[in-house]
Design an enzyme around this catalytic site. Sequence first.
Site, PDB file in Angstrom:
ATOM      1  N   CYS A 171      17.467  80.919  26.513  1.00 35.40           N
ATOM      2  CA  CYS A 171      17.581  80.634  27.945  1.00 35.40           C
ATOM      3  C   CYS A 171      18.908  79.982  28.308  1.00 35.40           C
ATOM      4  O   CYS A 171      19.312  80.004  29.464  1.00 35.40           O
ATOM      5  CB  CYS A 171      16.423  79.746  28.406  1.00 35.40           C
ATOM      6  SG  CYS A 171      16.328  78.173  27.543  1.00 35.40           S
ATOM      7  N   ASN A 172      19.593  79.379  27.337  1.00 30.61           N
ATOM      8  CA  ASN A 172      20.864  78.742  27.698  1.00 30.61           C
ATOM      9  C   ASN A 172      22.013  79.113  26.772  1.00 30.61           C
ATOM     10  O   ASN A 172      23.002  78.396  26.691  1.00 30.61           O
ATOM     11  CB  ASN A 172      20.719  77.212  27.759  1.00 30.61           C
ATOM     12  CG  ASN A 172      20.298  76.614  26.429  1.00 30.61           C
ATOM     13  OD1 ASN A 172      20.240  77.300  25.417  1.00 30.61           O
ATOM     14  ND2 ASN A 172      20.014  75.332  26.427  1.00 30.61           N
ATOM     15  N   ARG A 173      21.885  80.257  26.070  1.00 29.17           N
ATOM     16  CA  ARG A 173      22.999  80.692  25.234  1.00 29.17           C
ATOM     17  C   ARG A 173      22.908  82.187  24.928  1.00 29.17           C
ATOM     18  O   ARG A 173      21.818  82.766  24.874  1.00 29.17           O
ATOM     19  CB  ARG A 173      23.047  79.902  23.929  1.00 29.17           C
ATOM     20  CG  ARG A 173      22.015  80.295  22.894  1.00 29.17           C
ATOM     21  CD  ARG A 173      22.151  79.482  21.621  1.00 29.17           C
ATOM     22  NE  ARG A 173      21.956  78.079  21.906  1.00 29.17           N
ATOM     23  CZ  ARG A 173      22.915  77.160  21.917  1.00 29.17           C
ATOM     24  NH1 ARG A 173      24.152  77.514  21.620  1.00 29.17           N
ATOM     25  NH2 ARG A 173      22.668  75.911  22.219  1.00 29.17           N
ATOM     26  N   GLN A 176      13.132  81.085  18.306  1.00 29.07           N
ATOM     27  CA  GLN A 176      14.061  82.083  18.837  1.00 29.07           C
ATOM     28  C   GLN A 176      15.032  82.562  17.761  1.00 29.07           C
ATOM     29  O   GLN A 176      15.350  83.751  17.680  1.00 29.07           O
ATOM     30  CB  GLN A 176      14.805  81.484  20.036  1.00 29.07           C
ATOM     31  CG  GLN A 176      13.888  81.243  21.220  1.00 29.07           C
ATOM     32  CD  GLN A 176      14.483  80.282  22.251  1.00 29.07           C
ATOM     33  OE1 GLN A 176      15.306  79.418  21.920  1.00 29.07           O
ATOM     34  NE2 GLN A 176      14.059  80.422  23.493  1.00 29.07           N
ATOM     35  N   GLY A 202       4.196  76.568  34.513  1.00 30.79           N
ATOM     36  CA  GLY A 202       4.530  76.956  33.143  1.00 30.79           C
ATOM     37  C   GLY A 202       3.562  76.295  32.183  1.00 30.79           C
ATOM     38  O   GLY A 202       2.913  75.295  32.519  1.00 30.79           O
ATOM     39  N   GLY A 253       4.474  76.305  28.513  1.00 32.51           N
ATOM     40  CA  GLY A 253       5.152  76.269  27.219  1.00 32.51           C
ATOM     41  C   GLY A 253       5.311  74.857  26.688  1.00 32.51           C
ATOM     42  O   GLY A 253       4.666  73.909  27.167  1.00 32.51           O
ATOM     43  N   ALA A 254       6.219  74.696  25.716  1.00 33.68           N
ATOM     44  CA  ALA A 254       6.382  73.408  25.047  1.00 33.68           C
ATOM     45  C   ALA A 254       6.851  72.312  26.003  1.00 33.68           C
ATOM     46  O   ALA A 254       6.311  71.201  25.998  1.00 33.68           O
ATOM     47  CB  ALA A 254       7.371  73.561  23.888  1.00 33.68           C
TER      48      ALA A 254
END
Length: 442
Positions: A50-52, A120, A189, A191-192
């Site tokens: 999500c950020n790379r 991921q 959401g 998720g974690a």
Amino acid sequence: MTLLVIGLSHRSAPIDLLERTTLGEDRARTLRSVLATSQQLREVLVVTTCNRTEVYADVVTFHGGVGEISQALADVTEVDAPVLRDHLYVHHEDRAVSHAFSVACGLDSMAIGESQILGQLRSSLRTAQSCDEVGPELNALFQRALRVGKRAHTETELDDVSLSLVSAGLEEAERHVGPLTERSVLVIGAGAMSALSVATLTRSGAAEVIIANRTQAKAEHLARAYAARTVAWEERVAALVSADVVVTCTGASGRIVGRDLAEQVAAARHHRPQAYVDLALPLDVDPSVGEVEGVQVVGLSRLGEIMARDGMVPAQVQQVRDLVVEEVAAYLAARRVQAVAPTLTALRSRARAVVDAELERLDTRTPEMDEATRKQVALTVHRVVEKILHTPTVRVKEMADKDVTGSYAEALHRLFDLDPHTVAAVSAANVEPPVEIGHQDA
């Protein structure tokens, strides 16, 4: 072998560019296909979160690899190459290893310490393995990175850093809307990070915690763990109207809350103070929502500024940084030893061939020698050779920490007149096939 990583993340690019370069499954597949045809890349692995967006590669030449990867990224993301290059970072050899380990530990994430990156990276490696795009170099690097990441989370309290991020966001929201003990909070959401937010809200005594998620079963599972309640995804607009604080952290590629929806919600609330804490990237909440009357938006960029300003990066981070330095040194030392190992194997093979030839010649010249004496002579010669080769072998381990094994291997080549083709053959024989990683690796 030349290890290279090229990419962009929240540290090098603005959020709008990150969103434009985020790779979904289709574009990631296209990028891998393009890179697979390159004559400059021996191995390649694409990491997209999500950020790379990053490409790890074993390249033939440094400049050739940088050029082809950069252009492929520009073509696939449809971002002008000059614009993209201004925000790309390039790490080479030792720094590439250090970067991979830091990423696996969550040190390079916007939410420092987040553990989702391990899954991921594992998924990226499995995809590359299934497409036969990685070999011994990247397999070894990523399997070690996954172990380092797991070690960081099990041996330190790094997970508490994400808690600091959530706490900072909720504190900012509380300043705008008032005490959470008197407010309703909607978490979008499951998720974690959403679970961490629900846990934090429960501990802080929020008056009401509501969970909305596209998959209702996941929302209900999370709600049961913390005595929260859920609303169906189709009812989220009504839930937004009733919520004083909205925490969002989904994997959506588009906005969950846009400007029009926020204005509609604000009007229905008669513009009572409302705060959105956006922990997602790409963003769940349009930044312009913060311009709506009575509404505050706190995103990851703002939270990073707050944590840096208030010195909220805890001691756990330094612990993990030290761990990464230790692991990088160990990995590079092992890699240097592995690099010279084919030379030593060729040296021993050469020695055995010489000994065998001389013993055969001795057999021819001294047919009268009895079998017992012949065995004793052969044993003595082998012992002499082993003692001569012992020191070069030991020196490899000693010199691994000094990064001089390359020159040492070259010296062995020259001193013992080793055939480079023999060394290459030994190297090829020692290449191990990709190893599938299971849950236990990270």
